[in-house]
Design an enzyme around this catalytic site. Sequence first.
Site, PDB file in Angstrom:
ATOM      1  N   GLU A 159       0.801  -1.224  -0.005  1.00 57.58           N
ATOM      2  CA  GLU A 159       0.165   0.007   0.285  1.00 57.58           C
ATOM      3  C   GLU A 159       0.876   1.267  -0.086  1.00 57.58           C
ATOM      4  O   GLU A 159       0.448   2.378  -0.661  1.00 57.58           O
ATOM      5  CB  GLU A 159      -0.982  -0.050   1.196  1.00 57.58           C
ATOM      6  CG  GLU A 159      -2.083   1.050   1.194  1.00 57.58           C
ATOM      7  CD  GLU A 159      -2.819   0.902   2.363  1.00 57.58           C
ATOM      8  OE1 GLU A 159      -3.871   1.797   2.434  1.00 57.58           O
ATOM      9  OE2 GLU A 159      -2.826  -0.015   2.948  1.00 57.58           O
ATOM     10  N   HIS A 218       9.433 -26.327   1.101  1.00 57.87           N
ATOM     11  CA  HIS A 218       8.876 -27.663   0.527  1.00 57.87           C
ATOM     12  C   HIS A 218       7.909 -27.105  -0.492  1.00 57.87           C
ATOM     13  O   HIS A 218       7.397 -28.223  -1.131  1.00 57.87           O
ATOM     14  CB  HIS A 218       8.350 -28.537   1.582  1.00 57.87           C
ATOM     15  CG  HIS A 218       9.262 -29.123   2.812  1.00 57.87           C
ATOM     16  ND1 HIS A 218       9.997 -30.211   2.468  1.00 57.87           N
ATOM     17  CD2 HIS A 218       9.461 -28.534   3.890  1.00 57.87           C
ATOM     18  CE1 HIS A 218      10.986 -30.155   3.447  1.00 57.87           C
ATOM     19  NE2 HIS A 218      10.544 -29.522   4.477  1.00 57.87           N
ATOM     20  N   LYS A 247     -12.867   2.152  -2.400  1.00 53.63           N
ATOM     21  CA  LYS A 247     -13.875   2.157  -1.090  1.00 53.63           C
ATOM     22  C   LYS A 247     -14.912   3.023  -1.744  1.00 53.63           C
ATOM     23  O   LYS A 247     -16.198   2.931  -1.552  1.00 53.63           O
ATOM     24  CB  LYS A 247     -13.046   3.038  -0.239  1.00 53.63           C
ATOM     25  CG  LYS A 247     -12.097   2.018   0.695  1.00 53.63           C
ATOM     26  CD  LYS A 247     -11.371   2.973   1.744  1.00 53.63           C
ATOM     27  CE  LYS A 247     -10.462   2.253   2.370  1.00 53.63           C
ATOM     28  NZ  LYS A 247      -9.673   3.232   3.572  1.00 53.63           N
TER      29      LYS A 247
END
Length: 428
Positions: free
Chosen positions: A269, A290, A401
């Site tokens: 951000e 792994h 938003k």
Amino acid sequence: MYVDLGNALDAEPRLTREALERLDERVADAHDRIERGRAEAAHGYASLNLPETVDPAAVRRAVDRFDDPAAVLSVGIGGSALGAATLAEALGTDLDAYVLDNVDPARVAGLLETLPLSDTVVHVVSRSGTTAETLSNFLIVREAMADAGVDWTERTLVTTGPSGNLRNLADRHDLPVLDVPAGVPGRFSVLSTVALPVAALAGHDVEAIVDGARAEADRLAGSLFESPAYAYGATCHALERRGAGVNAMMPYAESLESFAEWFAQLWAESLGKDAVGQTPARALGATDQHSQLQLYRAGPRDKLVTLVRPRERPDVAIPETDLDGLAYLGGGSLADLLDAEFRATEASLAASNCPNVRIEVDRVDERGVGELLYGMEAACIMYGELAGVETFTQPAVEWGKRAARGLLGGGDVDAEDAVPEKRRLVID
């Protein structure tokens, strides 16, 4: 905090010691700008002043009214929640610590079915007091408490700004309130009233967390060769400019798994602007040796791997065994095994010319966590200064938003104009 850049040099992408020395002149200029911003308590730069401006005593007073709760529920989103999750996991707690930072109905309903509501402290955090996700979750939790016969006003702590719906609610019901610090973006707020209450409720030494941050602040200097935080930030920037567009944060301590998630928000951000920035990836040692290590070692040469570990940790002995081929494990310990895994991964990456940086703290305790969190914030700010981006803004986040509010009919954009018609290619 200790930073070892050795394996970041002369790898692929190639960064030399000489290039870092040339970059150091720009680090000095950036440090001067940062210090001016701190002196003026300018937006964003004020984050680096938190070791001096936060009041641990005020945090303790706010939580003292809650007697030995069984659980704490942090309600927030992004920086208003990830910091609390990081501290709770890193430091451990006898409390059951939960975080509601999303509005997935299955998750919310499932949590409310198991949460001991009568013995839970709810810490709701929103600077504006209007954050849709946070306020929606809080309203649901409040109703669940009321339905269970629990006086929610006796179980709620609020951290918010000087005005807004949440401040008004707290004033109306005489709830304990902590102020969100001015000039501190949410993703830089972990060392403040936004996250420290969780540590205080769990009985941790909040002053020691702040002391660790202060120790790292004292090491900020006008040369990357004198400041671990700036060394890391400058190196990440230099490698990104040379093609390392991915930064894989890989702690070798399960208690730091949420730290890697917190780092991902901080890095993405803050720095992902103007077509620059590193994409943060999250891994956990030794588990992801792994899996993801295959890509880091043999995939595209576009990665930096950041390996984090404590120099000291609790240990568990491995019993002696007579099983064929396992005698070498008997008599050792899990700490020895994890350390060997760490060193093997580091060597494996170096052998394949994948740049990697080692970051260490003495222990994953209050002081060590304070050092690490402050160090990463300072590194991020240095990176942003060198890259020339607006580190403390998030315009792409704000766009989303605004569009979501428009779709819900609660914003300044009509619902039909909030999101353009989606292009579709549906395969049934």
